[in-house]
Scaffold this active site. Structure first.
Site, mmCIF file in Angstrom:
data_model
loop_
_atom_site.group_PDB
_atom_site.id
_atom_site.type_symbol
_atom_site.label_atom_id
_atom_site.label_comp_id
_atom_site.label_asym_id
_atom_site.label_seq_id
_atom_site.Cartn_x
_atom_site.Cartn_y
_atom_site.Cartn_z
ATOM 1 N N SER A 111 12.557 22.918 30.188
ATOM 2 C CA SER A 111 13.701 23.498 30.890
ATOM 3 C C SER A 111 14.798 22.454 31.075
ATOM 4 O O SER A 111 15.284 21.873 30.112
ATOM 5 C CB SER A 111 13.225 24.112 32.209
ATOM 6 N N ASP B 30 12.417 34.904 27.678
ATOM 7 C CA ASP B 30 12.835 33.955 28.700
ATOM 8 C C ASP B 30 14.155 34.421 29.297
ATOM 9 O O ASP B 30 15.195 34.397 28.640
ATOM 10 C CB ASP B 30 12.997 32.563 28.085
ATOM 11 N N HIS C 65 9.598 32.178 30.843
ATOM 12 C CA HIS C 65 10.189 30.837 30.814
ATOM 13 C C HIS C 65 9.177 29.706 30.728
ATOM 14 O O HIS C 65 9.339 28.778 29.936
ATOM 15 C CB HIS C 65 11.077 30.644 32.044
#
Length: 267
Positions: A107, A212, A242
């Protein structure tokens, strides 16, 4: 789970706290980089897999995150986060000299890892980017508002496994408040810097959930087009959300990561 040791150092903006998952017979070092609002302790199962695969694993809480010092989730310059990561890297190398280093970021950590790889490509064996914030990221549009809203994260967007979201919501080391304007501005600046920077010519794996909603595939694709080098591999997992390392198919994801590492370790 593999045993771990905690340590700390004086970072660019205060005390940085990290962990090492040692491995006396390690074939490589794995440098883990966590995402926004969370902490390295959420990666114990990832570290355990990597240790069993032959890694000594290291990672630290970014400034303002987890057990590290600083106002919560406040980052005004991501180059300073990269500087702290470099200290973590050098510390690990000094303890285990000669081992190749694999960089793994998730991320926001994928964004940090990308910038790190742009700055220190010659020192790395390969890079793994999990659901990375790259290209254009829709939360940066909040900078156009006079006041950034306090919108709670929808924990169902993390994983198809509801227990993942429940643990996230109950974790006192996770930030559950709103974005801070300086952090969003710094993040937008970092994305611009990456987009204008060099392509990643070292072996790079991009892995992303097909569903996601926190870091949408199409937004990251814009950034991937800027950094894609000649030794680039991508894996998109249909239906995954995600946190692919915490997904219902996490064993598949981690097997793909370790297989990729095996392909690119020296010798």
């Amino acid at each position: 789970m593999a045993a771990w040791q905690e340590w700390s150092f004086d970072g660019t903006r205060g005390r940085i706290v990290g962990r090492t998952w040692p491995n006396d017979s390690a074939r490589y070092l794995a440098l883990l980089v966590h995402g926004y609002g969370e902490h390295i302790g959420r990666y114990e199962h990832v570290a355990d897999t990597l240790v069993r695969h032959g890694a000594e694993v290291v990672g630290a809480d970014h400034m303002g995150h987890g057990r590290s010092a600083g106002e919560r989730v406040l980052i005004t310059d991501y180059e300073e986060v990269v500087d702290d990561l470099h200290t973590v890297d050098e510390r690990a190398r000094s303890a285990r000299p000669g081992l190749p280093v694999v960089l793994i970021g998730h991320s926001m950590g994928g964004m940090i890892a990308t910038r790190y790889a742009q700055r220190y490509a010659d020192t790395l064996c390969c890079v793994v980017l999990s659901g990375p914030v790259l290209g254009v990221w829709s939360p940066t549009k909040l900078l156009q508002l006079d006041e950034i809203p306090d919108t709670p994260l929808d924990i169902t967007t993390l994983s198809r496994d509801p227990a993942v979201g429940q643990r996230y919501a109950a974790d006192p080391l996770v930030w559950h408040g709103p974005f801070k304007r300086p952090t969003l501005q710094a993040l937008a600046t970092c994305l611009e810097t990456i987009n204008a920077g060099p392509r990643l010519e070292l072996p790079t794996l991009w892995a992303h959930g097909g569903d996601d909603q926190l870091v949408p595939l199409a937004e990251t694709q814009v950034g991937i087009d800027h950094i894609r080098g000649s030794r680039f591999t991508e894996r998109i997992y249909p239906g995954a959300r995600h946190e692919i390392f915490n997904e219902t198919n996490k064993d598949e994801v981690l097997a793909d990561v370790t297989a990729f590492i095996d392909q690119h370790l020296p010798g």
